[in-house]
Design an enzyme around this catalytic site. Sequence first.
Site, short mmCIF file in Angstrom:
data_model
loop_
_atom_site.label_atom_id
_atom_site.label_comp_id
_atom_site.label_asym_id
_atom_site.label_seq_id
_atom_site.Cartn_x
_atom_site.Cartn_y
_atom_site.Cartn_z
N GLU A 17 -1.74 -8.82 4.37
CA GLU A 17 -1.69 -9.14 5.80
C GLU A 17 -3.03 -8.93 6.50
O GLU A 17 -3.23 -9.39 7.63
CB GLU A 17 -0.61 -8.30 6.50
CG GLU A 17 -0.98 -6.88 6.84
CD GLU A 17 -1.00 -5.89 5.68
OE1 GLU A 17 -1.13 -4.69 5.93
OE2 GLU A 17 -0.88 -6.32 4.51
N HIS A 63 -3.63 -5.22 0.71
CA HIS A 63 -3.07 -5.63 2.00
C HIS A 63 -3.13 -7.15 2.17
O HIS A 63 -4.13 -7.68 2.67
CB HIS A 63 -3.84 -4.97 3.15
CG HIS A 63 -3.57 -3.52 3.30
ND1 HIS A 63 -2.58 -3.03 4.12
CD2 HIS A 63 -4.14 -2.43 2.72
CE1 HIS A 63 -2.56 -1.70 4.06
NE2 HIS A 63 -3.50 -1.31 3.21
N CYS A 68 0.83 -1.21 0.00
CA CYS A 68 0.00 0.00 0.00
C CYS A 68 0.87 1.26 0.00
O CYS A 68 1.46 1.62 -1.01
CB CYS A 68 -0.97 -0.03 1.17
SG CYS A 68 -2.34 1.14 1.00
#
Length: 250
Positions: free
Chosen positions: A194, A192, A100
Amino acid sequence: MVEQKRYALFLATLDSEFVKKTYGGYHNVFVTTFGDEGEHWDSFRVVSGEFPDEKDLEKYDGFVISGSSHDAFENDDWILKLCDIVKKIDEMKKKILGICFGHQIIARVRGGTVGRAKKGPELKLGDITIVKDAITPGSYFGNEIPDSIAIIKCHQDEVLVLPETAKVLAYSKNYEVEMYSIEDHLFCIQGHPEYNKEILFEIVDRVLALGYVKQEFADAAKATMENRGADRKLWETICKNFLKGRVPTN
């Protein structure tokens, strides 16, 4: 004796109360996703001005730059220092995974242009289309390259102009640069890998409470994860393969 692998995480964000309470902080979120047993991970809260000494950069096998609520095109002192550190790591040909804000910072450092997203912000689960011709079979993607991958998105900026040497690896309906690479040591993702459903929903609730988005926007964001989830296992594998120089067997 095998030498312990060392990685550095540049946190360009603060921990929300939810993330601290649920996961013990973003350090744990990232290490759980990208780390393996026996590795050593150091976190540097770059958004608060915490950076490694330049003389210590050599000891790391790879770096991860997180997302942020800040704009990668800003000129705050910490952002300029981060750009300088990234430039040095790039010159060392050390691996950097940019996520990002990190994806955008690397583009900026390499001469690209970052700005407000032309189609507006995104806060949802979405699919990105893979540019198969740009990916070498047997690379960190493995031999079976998917047509698309689902990922959680949370951003209001984008890479508008890629650095000259960058190669687009994925795009979406609204964004031309969802993922790119530069040479063999820089790999960048707008989404993202994660994040999970709980983290996305907490962010949605938080920005709604702050008045940054309207109820309809928040409802639409949550609806994207009603019946499916992100391809987190696949993202975990791809990112680990990249960071650790693994050659997949599939």
